[in-house]
Design a protein around this motif. Structure first.
Motif, PDB file in Angstrom:
ATOM      1  N   ILE A  93     -47.899  20.674  82.870  1.00  0.00           N
ATOM      2  CA  ILE A  93     -49.016  21.090  82.021  1.00  0.00           C
ATOM      3  C   ILE A  93     -49.761  19.871  81.501  1.00  0.00           C
ATOM      4  CG2 ILE A  93     -49.657  22.248  79.872  1.00  0.00           C
ATOM      5  CD1 ILE A  93     -47.260  24.104  80.307  1.00  0.00           C
ATOM      6  N   ASN A  94     -49.017  18.881  81.027  1.00  0.00           N
ATOM      7  CA  ASN A  94     -49.625  17.675  80.493  1.00  0.00           C
ATOM      8  C   ASN A  94     -50.379  16.907  81.581  1.00  0.00           C
ATOM      9  OD1 ASN A  94     -49.772  15.594  78.193  1.00  0.00           O
ATOM     10  ND2 ASN A  94     -48.951  14.392  79.872  1.00  0.00           N
ATOM     11  N   GLY A  95     -49.743  16.778  82.746  1.00  0.00           N
ATOM     12  CA  GLY A  95     -50.330  15.986  83.816  1.00  0.00           C
ATOM     13  C   GLY A  95     -51.561  16.608  84.427  1.00  0.00           C
ATOM     14  N   VAL A  96     -51.540  17.931  84.628  1.00  0.00           N
ATOM     15  CA  VAL A  96     -52.660  18.593  85.297  1.00  0.00           C
ATOM     16  C   VAL A  96     -53.843  18.794  84.354  1.00  0.00           C
ATOM     17  CG1 VAL A  96     -53.426  20.702  86.451  1.00  0.00           C
ATOM     18  CG2 VAL A  96     -51.169  19.738  86.961  1.00  0.00           C
ATOM     19  N   PHE A  97     -53.575  19.294  83.159  1.00  0.00           N
ATOM     20  CA  PHE A  97     -54.670  19.690  82.281  1.00  0.00           C
ATOM     21  C   PHE A  97     -54.959  18.681  81.164  1.00  0.00           C
ATOM     22  CE2 PHE A  97     -52.927  23.678  83.989  1.00  0.00           C
ATOM     23  CZ  PHE A  97     -54.067  24.181  84.597  1.00  0.00           C
ATOM     24  N   LEU A  98     -53.961  18.408  80.320  1.00  0.00           N
ATOM     25  CA  LEU A  98     -54.216  17.606  79.130  1.00  0.00           C
ATOM     26  C   LEU A  98     -54.480  16.143  79.450  1.00  0.00           C
ATOM     27  CD1 LEU A  98     -51.539  19.107  76.704  1.00  0.00           C
ATOM     28  CD2 LEU A  98     -53.837  19.919  77.260  1.00  0.00           C
ATOM     29  N   ASN A  99     -53.906  15.648  80.543  1.00  0.00           N
ATOM     30  CA  ASN A  99     -54.068  14.233  80.876  1.00  0.00           C
ATOM     31  C   ASN A  99     -54.644  14.034  82.277  1.00  0.00           C
ATOM     32  OD1 ASN A  99     -53.844  11.511  80.172  1.00  0.00           O
ATOM     33  ND2 ASN A  99     -51.888  11.293  81.228  1.00  0.00           N
ATOM     34  N   GLY A 100     -55.098  15.108  82.901  1.00  0.00           N
ATOM     35  CA  GLY A 100     -55.623  15.006  84.259  1.00  0.00           C
ATOM     36  C   GLY A 100     -57.067  15.470  84.336  1.00  0.00           C
ATOM     37  N   ILE A 101     -57.242  16.794  84.403  1.00  0.00           N
ATOM     38  CA  ILE A 101     -58.580  17.369  84.497  1.00  0.00           C
ATOM     39  C   ILE A 101     -59.432  16.976  83.291  1.00  0.00           C
ATOM     40  CG2 ILE A 101     -59.899  19.499  84.678  1.00  0.00           C
ATOM     41  CD1 ILE A 101     -58.249  18.815  87.156  1.00  0.00           C
ATOM     42  N   SER A 102     -58.811  16.844  82.133  1.00  0.00           N
ATOM     43  CA  SER A 102     -59.564  16.491  80.927  1.00  0.00           C
ATOM     44  C   SER A 102     -60.255  15.138  81.083  1.00  0.00           C
ATOM     45  CB  SER A 102     -58.637  16.464  79.705  1.00  0.00           C
ATOM     46  OG  SER A 102     -57.663  15.441  79.826  1.00  0.00           O
ATOM     47  N   TYR A 103     -59.620  14.223  81.819  1.00  0.00           N
ATOM     48  CA  TYR A 103     -60.221  12.912  82.023  1.00  0.00           C
ATOM     49  C   TYR A 103     -61.460  12.994  82.901  1.00  0.00           C
ATOM     50  CZ  TYR A 103     -57.294   9.551  79.683  1.00  0.00           C
ATOM     51  OH  TYR A 103     -56.693   8.793  78.718  1.00  0.00           O
ATOM     52  N   LEU A 104     -61.445  13.896  83.844  1.00  0.00           N
ATOM     53  CA  LEU A 104     -62.628  14.108  84.676  1.00  0.00           C
ATOM     54  C   LEU A 104     -63.777  14.589  83.804  1.00  0.00           C
ATOM     55  CD1 LEU A 104     -63.893  14.170  87.478  1.00  0.00           C
ATOM     56  CD2 LEU A 104     -62.993  16.487  87.763  1.00  0.00           C
ATOM     57  N   PHE A 105     -63.483  15.506  82.886  1.00  0.00           N
ATOM     58  CA  PHE A 105     -64.504  15.983  81.958  1.00  0.00           C
ATOM     59  C   PHE A 105     -65.017  14.841  81.074  1.00  0.00           C
ATOM     60  CE2 PHE A 105     -62.359  20.406  82.020  1.00  0.00           C
ATOM     61  CZ  PHE A 105     -63.043  20.736  83.168  1.00  0.00           C
ATOM     62  N   TRP A 106     -64.107  13.980  80.606  1.00  0.00           N
ATOM     63  CA  TRP A 106     -64.479  12.880  79.712  1.00  0.00           C
ATOM     64  C   TRP A 106     -65.395  11.875  80.417  1.00  0.00           C
ATOM     65  CZ3 TRP A 106     -65.399  11.580  75.074  1.00  0.00           C
ATOM     66  CH2 TRP A 106     -65.326  10.261  74.618  1.00  0.00           C
TER      67      TRP A 106
END
Length: 293
Positions: free
Chosen positions: A219-232
């Motif tokens: 959960i952390n790797g895919v969403f909170l620390n993964g896809i979120s970085y693409l958004f940032w």
């Protein structure tokens, strides 16, 4: 200059995902140390971004850059890795409230670095926005009690502050990246896998997570620390870094209300005051942008 709608949407999505980090952390008790947790989380983040890259049919372009571009991207990847390494270290070694207070100094560093490195303007509205936003964060994290933070382990807190500065520098320098956001983020996490591998090798030991820990890591790797970085990164490509930094102060406000909803924690009046301060902060930041039209 008009506010970039697409960049604003990406920023909102990033803020939403990052707001779940405290709730997730409250659930995610783990026996892994900060070196191990970051290593496996980086692997999952890289894998998830690699899948996105493959489906976007642009994976060949990752291998088409100049050597100097890769050096710069790997340097940015190190800044991001360094931030999370010191942040996880802080949460394991010091009071969580103290770490949160220091962690949210990175938007302030972004504003200052944007003025120095990107030559962005620092007008009155932006300064006031910064003051209101940071005040809202402090109120939420301290719950109105200024005596609740002692900074008992100052050496740990200083490391967290260094990490906050590292992430701010990463965010500001990301504005200079000319490659696509998905390619850049994928390279960041690939470099993070390498850095965290050596971190575990030199300062910890390799240990496989159990089934429960793998769930948290995914959960952390895919969403909170993964896809979120693409958004940032996409948000930073469409907005001024200092402008985007103002709205990061929304995160602890959302996190506070999520903690109330999920865990039934007490609703404090200070949360409502902080919400008003954040709204004022965002309006001031928007007025600065609109004044340039």
């Amino acid at each position: 200059m008009k506010i970039n709608l697409q960049g604003s949407i990406y920023l909102a999505l990033c803020i939403l995902l990052w707001s779940f980090i405290p709730v997730f952390a409250k659930f995610a008790g783990t026996s892994l140390d900060h070196h191990q947790y970051l290593f496996y989380s980086s692997i999952v983040s890289f894998a998830s971004l690699l899948v996105v890259l493959i489906f976007s049919k642009s994976i060949k372009s990752v291998f088409s850059y100049k050597f100097s571009t890769y050096v710069f991207l790997f340097f940015l990847g190190f800044l991001d890795f360094f931030y999370y390494l010191l942040l996880y270290f802080g949460y394991q070694r010091s009071n969580g409230l103290e770490v949160l207070v220091v962690q949210y100094t990175w938007p302030i560093f972004i504003v200052l670095l944007s003025v120095i490195l990107l030559k962005e303007s620092l007008g009155r509205n932006k300064i006031l926005s910064l003051v209101f936003g940071f005040s809202a964060t402090i109120l939420v994290l301290l719950k109105g009690d200024i005596w609740s933070v002692n900074f008992t382990q100052m050496n740990v807190i200083l490391f967290v502050a260094l990490g906050a500065f590292s992430f701010a520098l990463f965010s500001v320098l990301s504005k200079k990246v000319k490659v696509s956001a998905i390619n850049a983020v994928c390279i960041y996490f690939f470099s993070a896998v390498l850095y965290s591998f050596f971190s575990v090798f030199c300062f910890s030991e390799f240990k496989l997570p159990n089934l429960k820990e793998w769930g948290f890591i995914l959960i952390n790797g895919v969403f909170l620390n993964g896809i979120s970085y693409l958004f940032w990164i996409k948000a930073l490509q469409g907005l001024e870094a200092s402008f985007a930094a103002m709205f990061i102060f929304v995160i602890p406000i959302l996190s506070a209300f999520l903690l109330v909803l999920v865990f039934g924690e007490e609703i404090l009046g200070v949360y409502l005051i902080s919400l008003v301060l954040v709204i004022v902060s965002g309006v001031l930041a928007s007025l600065k942008k609109k004044s340039k039209t």
